[in-house]
Design a protein around this motif. Structure first.
Motif, PDB file in Angstrom:
ATOM      1  N   GLY B 169      58.695  44.262  36.512  1.00  0.00           N
ATOM      2  CA  GLY B 169      58.273  43.147  37.368  1.00  0.00           C
ATOM      3  C   GLY B 169      57.372  43.561  38.522  1.00  0.00           C
ATOM      4  O   GLY B 169      57.258  42.851  39.523  1.00  0.00           O
ATOM      5  N   PHE B 170      56.724  44.698  38.409  1.00  0.00           N
ATOM      6  CA  PHE B 170      55.812  45.167  39.476  1.00  0.00           C
ATOM      7  C   PHE B 170      54.388  44.665  39.229  1.00  0.00           C
ATOM      8  O   PHE B 170      54.047  44.296  38.106  1.00  0.00           O
ATOM      9  CB  PHE B 170      55.732  46.703  39.481  1.00  0.00           C
ATOM     10  N   ASN B 171      53.576  44.694  40.294  1.00  0.00           N
ATOM     11  CA  ASN B 171      52.128  44.549  40.121  1.00  0.00           C
ATOM     12  C   ASN B 171      51.525  45.938  39.909  1.00  0.00           C
ATOM     13  O   ASN B 171      51.985  46.918  40.506  1.00  0.00           O
ATOM     14  CB  ASN B 171      51.492  43.903  41.354  1.00  0.00           C
ATOM     15  N   TYR B 172      50.502  45.973  39.078  1.00  0.00           N
ATOM     16  CA  TYR B 172      49.839  47.249  38.779  1.00  0.00           C
ATOM     17  C   TYR B 172      48.346  47.072  39.076  1.00  0.00           C
ATOM     18  O   TYR B 172      47.661  46.280  38.416  1.00  0.00           O
ATOM     19  CB  TYR B 172      50.065  47.607  37.308  1.00  0.00           C
ATOM     20  N   ALA B 173      47.849  47.789  40.087  1.00  0.00           N
ATOM     21  CA  ALA B 173      46.447  47.649  40.503  1.00  0.00           C
ATOM     22  C   ALA B 173      45.668  48.872  40.029  1.00  0.00           C
ATOM     23  O   ALA B 173      45.926  49.985  40.486  1.00  0.00           O
ATOM     24  CB  ALA B 173      46.364  47.529  42.017  1.00  0.00           C
ATOM     25  N   ILE B 174      44.717  48.649  39.131  1.00  0.00           N
ATOM     26  CA  ILE B 174      43.927  49.773  38.605  1.00  0.00           C
ATOM     27  C   ILE B 174      42.803  50.105  39.597  1.00  0.00           C
ATOM     28  O   ILE B 174      42.039  49.230  40.007  1.00  0.00           O
ATOM     29  CB  ILE B 174      43.353  49.431  37.214  1.00  0.00           C
ATOM     30  N   HIS B 175      42.761  51.373  39.977  1.00  0.00           N
ATOM     31  CA  HIS B 175      41.759  51.804  40.956  1.00  0.00           C
ATOM     32  C   HIS B 175      40.440  52.078  40.253  1.00  0.00           C
ATOM     33  O   HIS B 175      40.368  52.878  39.330  1.00  0.00           O
ATOM     34  CB  HIS B 175      42.241  53.077  41.668  1.00  0.00           C
ATOM     35  N   LEU B 176      39.389  51.387  40.693  1.00  0.00           N
ATOM     36  CA  LEU B 176      38.056  51.606  40.092  1.00  0.00           C
ATOM     37  C   LEU B 176      37.325  52.677  40.896  1.00  0.00           C
ATOM     38  O   LEU B 176      37.502  52.808  42.108  1.00  0.00           O
ATOM     39  CB  LEU B 176      37.292  50.285  40.060  1.00  0.00           C
ATOM     40  N   HIS B 177      36.497  53.460  40.179  1.00  0.00           N
ATOM     41  CA  HIS B 177      36.001  54.673  40.808  1.00  0.00           C
ATOM     42  C   HIS B 177      34.501  54.915  40.671  1.00  0.00           C
ATOM     43  O   HIS B 177      34.028  56.066  40.680  1.00  0.00           O
ATOM     44  CB  HIS B 177      36.795  55.877  40.295  1.00  0.00           C
ATOM     45  N   GLY B 178      33.722  53.828  40.523  1.00  0.00           N
ATOM     46  CA  GLY B 178      32.272  53.989  40.512  1.00  0.00           C
ATOM     47  C   GLY B 178      31.768  54.861  39.383  1.00  0.00           C
ATOM     48  O   GLY B 178      32.473  55.090  38.385  1.00  0.00           O
ATOM     49  N   THR B 183      36.226  56.212  33.237  1.00  0.00           N
ATOM     50  CA  THR B 183      37.158  55.083  33.164  1.00  0.00           C
ATOM     51  C   THR B 183      37.059  54.210  34.407  1.00  0.00           C
ATOM     52  O   THR B 183      37.029  54.729  35.527  1.00  0.00           O
ATOM     53  CB  THR B 183      38.609  55.588  33.039  1.00  0.00           C
ATOM     54  N   TYR B 184      37.024  52.920  34.187  1.00  0.00           N
ATOM     55  CA  TYR B 184      37.038  51.918  35.267  1.00  0.00           C
ATOM     56  C   TYR B 184      35.969  52.163  36.348  1.00  0.00           C
ATOM     57  O   TYR B 184      36.303  52.388  37.503  1.00  0.00           O
ATOM     58  CB  TYR B 184      38.426  51.849  35.926  1.00  0.00           C
ATOM     59  N   PRO B 185      34.680  52.088  35.992  1.00  0.00           N
ATOM     60  CA  PRO B 185      33.649  52.314  37.020  1.00  0.00           C
ATOM     61  C   PRO B 185      33.577  51.189  38.066  1.00  0.00           C
ATOM     62  O   PRO B 185      33.220  51.449  39.217  1.00  0.00           O
ATOM     63  CB  PRO B 185      32.353  52.404  36.216  1.00  0.00           C
ATOM     64  N   ASP B 186      33.911  49.953  37.662  1.00  0.00           N
ATOM     65  CA  ASP B 186      33.780  48.847  38.628  1.00  0.00           C
ATOM     66  C   ASP B 186      34.748  47.711  38.300  1.00  0.00           C
ATOM     67  O   ASP B 186      35.512  47.782  37.330  1.00  0.00           O
ATOM     68  CB  ASP B 186      32.323  48.351  38.710  1.00  0.00           C
ATOM     69  N   ALA B 187      34.699  46.677  39.123  1.00  0.00           N
ATOM     70  CA  ALA B 187      35.643  45.560  38.997  1.00  0.00           C
ATOM     71  C   ALA B 187      35.505  44.858  37.653  1.00  0.00           C
ATOM     72  O   ALA B 187      36.498  44.453  37.033  1.00  0.00           O
ATOM     73  CB  ALA B 187      35.424  44.568  40.138  1.00  0.00           C
ATOM     74  N   GLU B 188      34.266  44.728  37.176  1.00  0.00           N
ATOM     75  CA  GLU B 188      34.021  44.040  35.905  1.00  0.00           C
ATOM     76  C   GLU B 188      34.698  44.789  34.748  1.00  0.00           C
ATOM     77  O   GLU B 188      35.303  44.178  33.864  1.00  0.00           O
ATOM     78  CB  GLU B 188      32.507  43.943  35.660  1.00  0.00           C
ATOM     79  N   ASP B 189      34.595  46.115  34.793  1.00  0.00           N
ATOM     80  CA  ASP B 189      35.204  46.930  33.740  1.00  0.00           C
ATOM     81  C   ASP B 189      36.729  46.775  33.738  1.00  0.00           C
ATOM     82  O   ASP B 189      37.342  46.613  32.671  1.00  0.00           O
ATOM     83  CB  ASP B 189      34.819  48.402  33.943  1.00  0.00           C
ATOM     84  N   VAL B 190      37.320  46.796  34.913  1.00  0.00           N
ATOM     85  CA  VAL B 190      38.775  46.598  34.986  1.00  0.00           C
ATOM     86  C   VAL B 190      39.118  45.221  34.423  1.00  0.00           C
ATOM     87  O   VAL B 190      39.991  45.075  33.557  1.00  0.00           O
ATOM     88  CB  VAL B 190      39.311  46.722  36.434  1.00  0.00           C
ATOM     89  N   TRP B 191      38.400  44.214  34.896  1.00  0.00           N
ATOM     90  CA  TRP B 191      38.667  42.836  34.459  1.00  0.00           C
ATOM     91  C   TRP B 191      38.628  42.711  32.934  1.00  0.00           C
ATOM     92  O   TRP B 191      39.548  42.146  32.327  1.00  0.00           O
ATOM     93  CB  TRP B 191      37.646  41.886  35.114  1.00  0.00           C
ATOM     94  N   ASN B 192      37.566  43.260  32.347  1.00  0.00           N
ATOM     95  CA  ASN B 192      37.427  43.151  30.888  1.00  0.00           C
ATOM     96  C   ASN B 192      38.581  43.830  30.144  1.00  0.00           C
ATOM     97  O   ASN B 192      38.969  43.379  29.077  1.00  0.00           O
ATOM     98  CB  ASN B 192      36.091  43.742  30.443  1.00  0.00           C
ATOM     99  N   LYS B 223      35.070  36.481  42.024  1.00  0.00           N
ATOM    100  CA  LYS B 223      35.198  36.342  40.566  1.00  0.00           C
ATOM    101  C   LYS B 223      36.589  36.733  40.064  1.00  0.00           C
ATOM    102  O   LYS B 223      37.163  36.077  39.216  1.00  0.00           O
ATOM    103  CB  LYS B 223      34.197  37.284  39.892  1.00  0.00           C
ATOM    104  N   TYR B 224      37.086  37.859  40.603  1.00  0.00           N
ATOM    105  CA  TYR B 224      38.299  38.447  40.025  1.00  0.00           C
ATOM    106  C   TYR B 224      39.527  38.287  40.931  1.00  0.00           C
ATOM    107  O   TYR B 224      40.513  39.000  40.796  1.00  0.00           O
ATOM    108  CB  TYR B 224      38.039  39.926  39.710  1.00  0.00           C
ATOM    109  N   GLN B 225      39.429  37.347  41.882  1.00  0.00           N
ATOM    110  CA  GLN B 225      40.462  37.181  42.911  1.00  0.00           C
ATOM    111  C   GLN B 225      41.885  37.125  42.370  1.00  0.00           C
ATOM    112  O   GLN B 225      42.816  37.612  43.000  1.00  0.00           O
ATOM    113  CB  GLN B 225      40.172  35.940  43.766  1.00  0.00           C
TER     114      GLN B 225
END
Lengths: 301, 301
Positions: B169-178, B183-192, B223-225
């Protein structure tokens, strides 16, 4: 070392299919063309840490530092801190450059400021209790080459200050000091004492001390704008003598309203941070205060 | 000493016309009535350094610190700095509280935070390259008592993260790293990658890295609020991999526009400063950044 020696020995034979002559040409190309480009890129990155100009760059007013902030530090630490904060205007205090400095000492001091891209824009605050002290202050400013003195002359010496201002053509900004000292507690008091004198006699509007004497520095900047030649930026906790000085943004002064008024009256002098909390270790407080002030300026553009 | 001795000797005789008995009563009065008042006033001044609450107090979002800012400092220096800056939320890094800490060590760590009025609101960023590492991170968070993990799971492990999120039941926030890491360069990549998973899997929007990958963090927040669970505040010099991190307000990110968007979307998490310039001596940069951010918030009220 052994391996490297073996490698240089092999260079006359083809290496990864490249002959020595070709290797030589590739090395030459690397040295002449690529390396300077790389080092230029590194240099450019080191030279330009900020890509955005400081918030106040497009304003008429400037951000500076009151030398008093560094009462417990020498000029080298002062300039190092100013450079760290990207601040370029300093009101020179006599503990950094004594009144009896020789011309050579003054020249060396100015060179040091210039090497850190800092301009000494004024001297003071200097207390002046006699004509001799007034004479000395005007000569001191003249020898340094600034045209603004921040001073606290005894009331009865104001006619003499008037005479000197006419003689030297300098601006004279009287520093107001709240309820702590009987002379010049606030902007209104300075105004009442100078309004009939030469228009080059005015005030250094210390927004903290003005507030501590129950006044509103925003309203006072508007009222007395024609004679505000210097400003001390700070924040305080209350509207009485008990109110004390702290980081800009943590006290009761309405900084956004003050910035708005700076623009409205077209103030073109310096807003110098006079930070008086933890004077033994003021660096984080200085950084927070300048950061806050610039954040307000930027947000109100 | 001689003089003092002489004085005590004289106390039985009238001193300035006051007899010893009277002196005694005056001393008693001073001790019983006046001294406590004076020390109370001093205490009051020491206890209440700020009279104005921090700018963000009336906002839905909070200001915090990403533990990574203090990579070169222990938890004591971290907390001392946070207290100095009046910041009360910390994202706990494992170099301050190792993953294999005992329950006693965790309890002692939490007591230390509480003694400085700091809440550990999340853990991370934690890289997770296997199911074992994911298991360990969720247990770590559970033992600490936080319900938010900032993590970087391999893409192929996302279904396993999804399972664990449902379990804990936790929230999991993926850290994006440019552009630095694939892996996960930006918010769009995480979202997708997360949009079809449990809604509790989202992102830690690092506004610096998002910018360095050519994106606009203001637009991305909007967009990803629905899946922005944590935010790293910083500033960067450019919109490419060459853009590097520096004090908030000195780079190209539009901080006022970002603050406006924080309000517009009603973000109720923490904006944690991740300051990555001069990590050997980050204190002035931290102070300037927090000051700037609070100045912007205050000016836009």
């Amino acid at each position: 070392m052994k391996q490297a020696h073996g490698l240089s020995h092999k260079l006359s034979k083809p290496l990864f299919g490249i002959k020595f002559n070709e290797m030589n040409r590739i090395s030459l190309f690397l040295m002449v063309v690529i390396l300077p480009v790389i080092s230029q890129m590194t240099l450019a990155q080191k030279k330009c840490p900020d890509t955005q100009q400081a918030s106040e760059t497009s304003e008429k007013f400037k951000i500076g530092m009151a030398g008093y902030t560094f009462a417990k530090f020498d000029i080298d630490k002062t300039l190092e801190t100013m450079q760290r904060m990207n601040v370029h205007y300093l009101c020179i205090k006599d503990f950094h450059l004594p009144l009896n400095s020789t011309d050579d000492q003054i020249a060396a001091f100015k060179d040091k400021l210039a090497s850190k891209e800092v301009t000494g824009y004024a001297v003071g605050p200097l207390y002046m209790k006699s004509e001799t002290e007034i004479n000395r202050a005007f000569e001191y400013a003249k020898r340094i080459g600034v045209k603004l003195i921040v001073g606290v002359p005894n009331y009865e010496l104001l006619p003499y200050v008037d005479k000197k201002v006419k003689e030297y053509g300098f601006n004279y900004a009287i520093h107001l000091h709240g309820p702590d000292i009987k002379t010049y507690p606030d902007a209104e008091d300075v105004w009442n004492h100078v309004k009939d004198l030469d228009p080059r006699i005015g005030m250094c509007l210390d927004i903290g001390h003005d507030t501590r004497n129950g006044k509103d520095p925003v309203a006072d900047l508007q009222k007395y704008q024609s004679r505000v030649f210097d400003i001390h930026i700070k924040d305080v906790t209350g509207k009485t003598k008990l109110g004390y000085s702290l980081e800009v943004g943590r006290g009761i002064i309405d900084i956004p309203a003050f910035v708005k008024m700076l623009r409205q009256v077209g103030y073109s002098g310096v807003c110098s941070l006079e930070y008086e909390k933890d004077m033994d270790n003021p660096f984080m407080g200085i950084a927070e205060s300048i950061g806050y002030f610039r954040g307000v300026i930027r947000a109100m553009k």
